[in-house]
Design a protein around this motif. Structure first.
Motif, mmCIF file in Angstrom:
data_model
loop_
_atom_site.group_PDB
_atom_site.id
_atom_site.type_symbol
_atom_site.label_atom_id
_atom_site.label_comp_id
_atom_site.label_asym_id
_atom_site.label_seq_id
_atom_site.Cartn_x
_atom_site.Cartn_y
_atom_site.Cartn_z
ATOM 1 N N HIS A 110 0.860 -1.190 0.000
ATOM 2 C CA HIS A 110 0.000 0.000 0.000
ATOM 3 C C HIS A 110 0.889 1.231 0.000
ATOM 4 O O HIS A 110 1.677 1.436 0.925
ATOM 5 C CB HIS A 110 -0.914 0.006 1.239
ATOM 6 N N PHE A 166 1.818 -1.177 7.097
ATOM 7 C CA PHE A 166 0.758 -0.176 7.002
ATOM 8 C C PHE A 166 -0.295 -0.391 8.082
ATOM 9 O O PHE A 166 -0.752 0.571 8.714
ATOM 10 C CB PHE A 166 0.124 -0.238 5.611
ATOM 11 N N LEU A 167 -0.673 -1.643 8.330
ATOM 12 C CA LEU A 167 -1.656 -1.919 9.380
ATOM 13 C C LEU A 167 -1.097 -1.608 10.763
ATOM 14 O O LEU A 167 -1.815 -1.097 11.632
ATOM 15 C CB LEU A 167 -2.098 -3.383 9.299
ATOM 16 N N ALA A 179 -1.267 2.105 11.103
ATOM 17 C CA ALA A 179 -2.650 2.532 11.349
ATOM 18 C C ALA A 179 -3.075 2.244 12.787
ATOM 19 O O ALA A 179 -3.747 3.068 13.431
ATOM 20 C CB ALA A 179 -3.585 1.839 10.363
ATOM 21 N N LEU A 180 -2.688 1.090 13.314
ATOM 22 C CA LEU A 180 -3.008 0.767 14.703
ATOM 23 C C LEU A 180 -2.291 1.696 15.668
ATOM 24 O O LEU A 180 -2.868 2.146 16.667
ATOM 25 C CB LEU A 180 -2.638 -0.694 14.981
ATOM 26 N N TYR A 227 -1.350 4.750 15.034
ATOM 27 C CA TYR A 227 -1.995 6.061 14.938
ATOM 28 C C TYR A 227 -3.326 6.064 15.685
ATOM 29 O O TYR A 227 -3.676 7.047 16.341
ATOM 30 C CB TYR A 227 -2.216 6.421 13.470
ATOM 31 N N HIS A 228 -4.077 4.955 15.600
ATOM 32 C CA HIS A 228 -5.370 4.894 16.292
ATOM 33 C C HIS A 228 -5.194 4.936 17.804
ATOM 34 O O HIS A 228 -6.030 5.516 18.518
ATOM 35 C CB HIS A 228 -6.107 3.618 15.876
#
Length: 312
Positions: A73, A81-82, A85-86, A88-89
């Motif tokens: 991605h 990437f996942l 994202a985790l 950042y969340h």
């Protein structure tokens, strides 16, 4: 009998090596973990569930493992990437420039109780008087602006000479450097104002008329178009090692800048180290690249308290 073997070298020298079946070590590890999870699931549930039911459970696990290992991605692997994202969340979204843990608001404030802001950790600790960016334990960064040359307007022999001179500088590098090409807005108000002030002082009426026409041309150009200029920056980073690491890193950074100025001078390129004001303005413009550049007196100092009425 002599023979030669052709070895393909990728353009991205930092590309991970492929160790088995065209897979990198990371991809092979993800597929191995997926296969082990499927095998353990079969040993635990294979005899208790019908084969069709187990296949319906195992198929999403296999597809997910293959996607994590192979899919990308935006140029990065899907698993990274996942994870990003985790991360950042789970990270705080409201950050403040506090030296330590941000204190909660006092109890007498009649406001909704939201999450306490987290400290904003910037990589740069500050800018020294010499224009060096202090990264704390990560070292020192020196920034220089490099001029450009028109390569297309040179003769083939001159182009070969420019390429050879630039190649000598690249071959002399023992540490990493960063070449940053950025576009910034151009404000012609200062140039137009200085030109209009000098028009009455010109000795010849024809020269004054030409200057007035040029000022009108610049005004029309700035009104009708969004003017941009290209800026080439040479960024050199030196790590701080030992008790006297910051001073030694600054000396090495200046020495590397001087070496770059000497070798790139053969290409007709001028290397100009940025001073503290220019580096501060550069860092400020990174937060809003399309905003007009701020003057040095409009920038707040690191320890200065900014009130609501300030525009800095």
């Amino acid at each position: 009998m002599s023979w030669s073997e052709v070895v393909r070298i990728p353009a991205d020298v930092e590309q991970p090596d492929r160790i088995v079946w065209g897979l990198t070590a990371r991809q092979a590890a993800i597929l191995a973990v997926t296969g082990a999870a499927l095998y353990l699931s079969y040993t635990m549930l294979g005899e208790r569930l019908p084969l069709a039911v187990f296949a319906a459970i195992a198929l999403p696990m296999a597809v997910l493992g293959i996607l994590l290992a192979v899919a990308t991605h935006d140029g990065g692997s899907l698993d990274r990437f996942l994870l990003a994202a985790l991360r950042y969340h789970r990270s705080a979204k409201h950050l403040v420039p506090a030296p330590g843990v941000a204190a909660p608001p006092p109890a007498w404030i009649a406001a909704s109780r939201g999450p306490v802001p987290a400290p904003l950790r910037l990589p740069a600790r500050g800018v020294t008087e010499d224009g060096l960016i202090d990264l704390g334990p990560d070292g020192i960064v020196a920034v220089a602006e490099v001029s450009t040359v028109s390569f297309a307007l040179r003769t083939p022999d001159e182009q070969d000479g420019l390429v050879a001179a630039f190649g000598r500088w690249l071959n002399s590098l023992s540490e990493r450097v960063q070449i940053l090409v950025r576009a910034e807005r151009v404000d012609l108000a200062t140039t137009i104002g200085a030109l209009e002030e000098r028009i009455p002082l010109l000795p010849d009426p024809a020269l004054a008329h030409a200057a007035r026409e040029h000022a009108m041309f610049l005004t029309d150009l700035a009104t009708r178009h969004e003017l941009l200029r290209r800026q080439v920056l040479l960024v050199i980073r030196e790590p701080a090692v030992g008790a006297n690491g910051t001073t030694a890193a600054a000396a090495r950074a200046y020495r590397r800048l001087a070496e770059a100025a000497r070798l790139l001078g053969a290409c007709g390129l001028a290397v100009r180290p940025l001073d503290a004001a220019a580096v501060g303005a550069l860092l400020a413009s990174c937060f809003d690249p399309m905003a007009p550049p701020l003057l040095a007196d409009l920038l707040a100092h690191p320890d200065q308290l900014i009130s609501r009425g300030d525009r800095r």
